[in-house]
Design a protein around this motif. Structure first.
Motif, short mmCIF file in Angstrom:
data_model
loop_
_atom_site.label_atom_id
_atom_site.label_comp_id
_atom_site.label_asym_id
_atom_site.label_seq_id
_atom_site.Cartn_x
_atom_site.Cartn_y
_atom_site.Cartn_z
N ALA A 283 0.84 -1.21 0.00
CA ALA A 283 0.00 0.00 0.00
C ALA A 283 0.87 1.25 0.00
CB ALA A 283 -0.93 -0.01 1.20
N PHE A 284 1.98 1.22 0.73
CA PHE A 284 2.90 2.35 0.70
C PHE A 284 3.48 2.54 -0.70
CE2 PHE A 284 3.08 1.33 5.26
CZ PHE A 284 2.83 2.58 5.79
N ALA A 285 3.81 1.43 -1.35
CA ALA A 285 4.32 1.52 -2.72
C ALA A 285 3.25 2.06 -3.67
CB ALA A 285 4.79 0.15 -3.18
N ALA B 23 1.17 6.52 -7.04
CA ALA B 23 0.10 7.47 -7.34
C ALA B 23 0.59 8.91 -7.22
CB ALA B 23 -1.08 7.23 -6.40
N VAL B 24 1.39 9.21 -6.22
CA VAL B 24 1.92 10.57 -6.05
C VAL B 24 2.84 10.93 -7.20
CG1 VAL B 24 3.45 11.99 -4.62
CG2 VAL B 24 1.64 10.65 -3.56
N PHE B 25 3.74 10.02 -7.59
CA PHE B 25 4.63 10.31 -8.70
C PHE B 25 3.88 10.43 -10.02
CE2 PHE B 25 8.10 8.69 -5.92
CZ PHE B 25 8.90 9.82 -5.99
N ALA B 26 2.82 9.65 -10.21
CA ALA B 26 2.01 9.78 -11.42
C ALA B 26 1.31 11.13 -11.46
CB ALA B 26 0.99 8.65 -11.50
N VAL C 283 1.14 16.72 -13.68
CA VAL C 283 1.25 18.18 -13.51
C VAL C 283 2.42 18.71 -14.35
CG1 VAL C 283 1.82 19.99 -11.85
CG2 VAL C 283 0.15 18.24 -11.27
N THR C 284 3.54 18.02 -14.32
CA THR C 284 4.69 18.44 -15.13
C THR C 284 4.36 18.36 -16.61
OG1 THR C 284 6.17 17.64 -13.42
CG2 THR C 284 7.12 17.98 -15.59
#
Length: 69
Positions: A28-30, A35-38, A43-44
């Motif tokens: 779940a941490f992974a 999800a955060v990096f996606a 945004v980038t």
């Protein structure tokens, strides 16, 4: 030999203590990290063509810079 006995004692004592339980499974941490990096990648990616949206401004400033050289 005393150092070896001390090391064995320390290792057995640390293994005897139970680690604190996690609030979620490790996968779940992974998943949250992915999800955060996606989201940050999206945004980038959304800023990929910002310079071309203002073509009138860049062409005038480019002409002014080219005339001086």
């Amino acid at each position: 030999m005393t150092a070896m006995n001390f090391l064995v004692t320390v290792l057995t004592e640390t293994e005897a203590h139970e680690l604190a339980p996690l609030i979620m499974p490790p996968l779940a941490f992974a998943g949250i990290a992915v999800a955060v990096f996606a989201l940050l990648g999206f945004v980038t990616f959304s800023y990929r063509d910002v310079a071309n949206r203002h073509a009138g401004r860049t062409s005038r400033t480019d002409d002014a810079h080219d005339a001086g050289h």
